[in-house]
Design a protein around this motif. Sequence first.
Motif, PDB file in Angstrom:
ATOM      1  N   ALA A  48       0.835  -1.208   0.000  1.00 12.31           N
ATOM      2  CA  ALA A  48       0.000   0.000   0.000  1.00 12.31           C
ATOM      3  C   ALA A  48       0.872   1.262   0.000  1.00 12.31           C
ATOM      4  CB  ALA A  48      -0.897   0.022   1.244  1.00 12.31           C
ATOM      5  N   PRO A  49       0.594   2.190  -0.927  1.00 15.10           N
ATOM      6  CA  PRO A  49       1.433   3.396  -1.009  1.00 15.10           C
ATOM      7  C   PRO A  49       1.291   4.331   0.190  1.00 15.10           C
ATOM      8  CG  PRO A  49      -0.375   3.524  -2.601  1.00 15.10           C
ATOM      9  CD  PRO A  49      -0.414   2.145  -2.013  1.00 15.10           C
ATOM     10  N   ALA A  50       0.135   4.284   0.857  1.00 15.45           N
ATOM     11  CA  ALA A  50      -0.070   5.226   1.966  1.00 15.45           C
ATOM     12  C   ALA A  50       0.827   4.896   3.164  1.00 15.45           C
ATOM     13  CB  ALA A  50      -1.539   5.232   2.391  1.00 15.45           C
ATOM     14  N   LEU A  51       1.375   3.683   3.199  1.00 11.14           N
ATOM     15  CA  LEU A  51       2.255   3.326   4.322  1.00 11.14           C
ATOM     16  C   LEU A  51       3.570   4.097   4.288  1.00 11.14           C
ATOM     17  CD1 LEU A  51       1.757  -0.548   4.409  1.00 11.14           C
ATOM     18  CD2 LEU A  51       0.813   1.157   5.972  1.00 11.14           C
ATOM     19  N   ARG A  52       3.997   4.485   3.068  1.00  8.99           N
ATOM     20  CA  ARG A  52       5.233   5.254   2.877  1.00  8.99           C
ATOM     21  C   ARG A  52       6.472   4.519   3.424  1.00  8.99           C
ATOM     22  NH1 ARG A  52       4.729   6.508  -0.652  1.00  8.99           N
ATOM     23  NH2 ARG A  52       6.295   8.157  -0.759  1.00  8.99           N
ATOM     24  N   VAL A  53       6.658   3.312   2.961  1.00  8.17           N
ATOM     25  CA  VAL A  53       7.880   2.594   3.346  1.00  8.17           C
ATOM     26  C   VAL A  53       8.614   2.121   2.085  1.00  8.17           C
ATOM     27  CG1 VAL A  53       8.899   0.693   4.664  1.00  8.17           C
ATOM     28  CG2 VAL A  53       6.841   1.833   5.525  1.00  8.17           C
ATOM     29  N   GLY A  54       9.838   2.573   1.966  1.00 12.22           N
ATOM     30  CA  GLY A  54      10.705   2.130   0.878  1.00 12.22           C
ATOM     31  C   GLY A  54      12.060   1.767   1.457  1.00 12.22           C
ATOM     32  N   PHE A  55      13.006   1.387   0.575  1.00 10.29           N
ATOM     33  CA  PHE A  55      14.318   0.982   1.095  1.00 10.29           C
ATOM     34  C   PHE A  55      15.416   1.216   0.067  1.00 10.29           C
ATOM     35  CE2 PHE A  55      12.203  -2.669  -0.783  1.00 10.29           C
ATOM     36  CZ  PHE A  55      13.177  -3.228  -1.593  1.00 10.29           C
ATOM     37  N   ILE A  56      16.631   1.301   0.584  1.00  9.31           N
ATOM     38  CA  ILE A  56      17.818   1.465  -0.253  1.00  9.31           C
ATOM     39  C   ILE A  56      18.799   0.349   0.107  1.00  9.31           C
ATOM     40  CG2 ILE A  56      19.758   3.000  -0.855  1.00  9.31           C
ATOM     41  CD1 ILE A  56      18.094   5.335   0.296  1.00  9.31           C
ATOM     42  N   VAL A  57      19.367  -0.289  -0.922  1.00 13.27           N
ATOM     43  CA  VAL A  57      20.459  -1.241  -0.696  1.00 13.27           C
ATOM     44  C   VAL A  57      21.691  -0.638  -1.363  1.00 13.27           C
ATOM     45  CG1 VAL A  57      21.260  -3.627  -0.932  1.00 13.27           C
ATOM     46  CG2 VAL A  57      18.792  -3.127  -0.924  1.00 13.27           C
TER      47      VAL A  57
END
Length: 411
Positions: A246-255
């Motif tokens: 879900a986009p509203a959660l606003r969780v992404g990541f970087i490796v």
Amino acid sequence: MTSATFDFSPLLPAGLPAPAAKWTGLAKYSFVGGNNDPDQVPVEGLIHSMTAVLEREGTTLATYGLASGPQGYHALREFLSAKLKRDAGIHCVAEDILLVSGSLQALDLVNATLLARGDTVIIERDTYQGALTRLARLGVNAVGIPLDHEGMRMDALATALADLKRRGVTPKYIYTIPTVQNPTGTIMPEARRTELLKLSEQYGVPIFEDDCYADLIWDGRRPPALHAMSRNGNVIHIGSFSKSIAPALRVGFIVAPWAMLSRMLALKTDAGSGALEQMVLAEYCTPHFTSHVPKLTRGLRTKLDTLMEALNEQFGTSAEFEEPKGGIFLWVKLPDQVDTLKLYQSALSAGVAINPGPEWSTDKAHAGSRLRLCFASPSHQQIREGIALLAEVCRKEFGVPARSANVEKRA
Ligand SMILES: Cc1ncc(COP(=O)(O)O)c(C=O)c1O
């Protein structure tokens, strides 16, 4: 509403972006943005996960970063390191991952770490608007590389890199969305990935790999990530839970290697991204992600079929498109006389929101009669009705399509 008597405008520093428009609600037929299918958000599962994780670990909310440190909730980074290994072939541990507020924050952090005004980057010609607007705002020159059905074209990339080198310009990175490209929906095959890595090594230009749609592939099969294939650690990889959960959660990541992560951490001054979202995602995804995703993609695929049927019925040969291999977008070409920036305005007045092509391309003329349609968030009925209305508006303004649903119409 606060009464506006104090004039702030003389205080605003130079170089601010134009003011944002007030939100006036979603259009009745909304084909815009990267929104997901409301029926596919695993609400029940998220409720159970939220309760379970709060009961068990709720007291850790008392600390910034849930006592997991500034890189984000450890259990979610553990989930990601296992998932990235299984799905994308990336061998990384929790310490190689930085959790961020949506992959948009990843774009900001990578850009803030690497770019200065006047720099040059390489990017796919048709690409994510959020990447283009950021580069424009930073005063960075974006060189667009055309795509074909396998993604970024390597002959064009080789030419661009050689041209830039001749002019003494070393681009800061090559930004690519190789696995379900936005907006074209292509997947770069492994052989082309090898070529891309070779060029990137040859010219000493790192790759910025944005893989946020990589879970949404119809047959579930994907080539290894560029990050996994790189021999010298020259790939920064980013991803997101926006498209899979879900986009509203606003969780992404970087490796990324620590040399880069440590620089980005120093720029991430928000004392951590939303912790509750990270806890719920870890709790939900660890047991359920692999069964959730095929359900989601099956639903998305049926919506794509509805959209392609509706376009064929309403626009006939006036709408050209390549069937995407996954994702949530269809990139459509209308006849040259259609100016999609104008179509966007009149369609919006009629209640249909579309993304006009020029906003998603470095080449405004090439994209002038193109548009991007998101098929994930409207219902099947809204897709059919919205496309019929769009065809009517397009015919009134541009005389195409001449026929809809096999009925001749007057412009
Ligand atoms: C290619 C690409 N990258 C990044 C993003 C940002 O997504 P989020 O910040 O929700 O993770 C999007 C959103 O649509 C996208 O299409």
